[in-house]
Design a protein around this motif. Structure first.
Motif, short mmCIF file in Angstrom:
data_model
loop_
_atom_site.label_atom_id
_atom_site.label_comp_id
_atom_site.label_asym_id
_atom_site.label_seq_id
_atom_site.Cartn_x
_atom_site.Cartn_y
_atom_site.Cartn_z
N CYS A 140 -5.95 0.52 5.60
CA CYS A 140 -6.35 1.94 5.55
C CYS A 140 -7.41 2.22 4.48
O CYS A 140 -7.83 3.35 4.32
N TRP A 141 -7.79 1.22 3.73
CA TRP A 141 -8.81 1.27 2.69
C TRP A 141 -8.39 2.04 1.44
O TRP A 141 -9.20 2.39 0.61
N SER A 142 -7.13 2.30 1.30
CA SER A 142 -6.63 2.97 0.10
C SER A 142 -6.68 2.00 -1.08
O SER A 142 -6.51 0.79 -0.92
N LYS A 143 -6.87 2.56 -2.26
CA LYS A 143 -6.82 1.74 -3.48
C LYS A 143 -5.46 1.87 -4.18
O LYS A 143 -5.29 1.36 -5.27
N CYS A 165 0.84 -1.19 0.00
CA CYS A 165 0.00 0.00 0.00
C CYS A 165 0.88 1.25 0.00
O CYS A 165 1.72 1.42 0.88
N MET A 221 -8.31 -3.23 -2.49
CA MET A 221 -8.26 -2.17 -1.50
C MET A 221 -7.43 -2.63 -0.31
O MET A 221 -7.50 -3.79 0.10
N CYS A 222 -6.65 -1.74 0.25
CA CYS A 222 -5.83 -2.05 1.42
C CYS A 222 -6.74 -2.35 2.62
O CYS A 222 -7.61 -1.54 2.95
N PRO A 223 -6.56 -3.50 3.28
CA PRO A 223 -7.41 -3.81 4.44
C PRO A 223 -7.02 -3.02 5.69
O PRO A 223 -7.75 -3.04 6.68
#
Length: 140
Positions: A51-54, A34, A47-49
């Motif tokens: 921080c939820w960033s793509k 990420c 999606m990053c688990p």
């Protein structure tokens, strides 16, 4: 054991997982990273688990890891695995961080939790990453 003789189902390859499986065919291990929180991510996701960033990119992993836990399989879930029973599967924590499930190749030393492992490409079901036992010096 000649893994080419096993008739196991291969992985389901999608657009998201294709880079991982392509690298596996080449004997390499790719893990997502990420760009936002700088953490490693495994299994492949959109999606990053953390921080939820793509903003995920693929990075090559060292292939070195430690055995977190393992199990000897005597009754496989699929009949194609029967010729090599019993076999070991375990949770492996690569040096890069995320824990992954892996087939563990037979070796001459017994398995133990915390033991060092090394990625070892196999021809199981096309090509699946597996781990083998390895002794490392402090420099590796």
């Amino acid at each position: 054991m000649d893994f080419n003789l096993l008739k196991t189902p291969g992985p389901t390859i999608t657009a998201l997982t294709a880079p991982f499986w392509k690298a596996a065919e080449e004997g390499r291990l790719l893990i997502q990273h990420c760009e936002n929180c700088e953490r490693a991510v495994f299994y492949p996701r959109g999606m990053c688990p953390h921080c939820w960033s793509k903003k995920l990119t693929w990075q090559e992993a060292s292939g070195k890891g430690r055995l977190k836990t393992f199990s000897l399989v005597h009754m496989p879930g699929h009949p194609a695995w029967k010729p090599i029973t019993p076999y070991a599967v375990g949770l492996v924590t690569p040096a890069e961080g995320p824990t992954m499930l892996s087939f563990i190749l037979a070796g001459t030393r017994p398995l133990h939790v915390g033991g060092m492992l090394q990625l070892a490409p196999t021809a199981i079901g096309g090509c699946r990453p597996a781990c083998s036992r390895r002794r490392w010096s402090a420099r590796t």
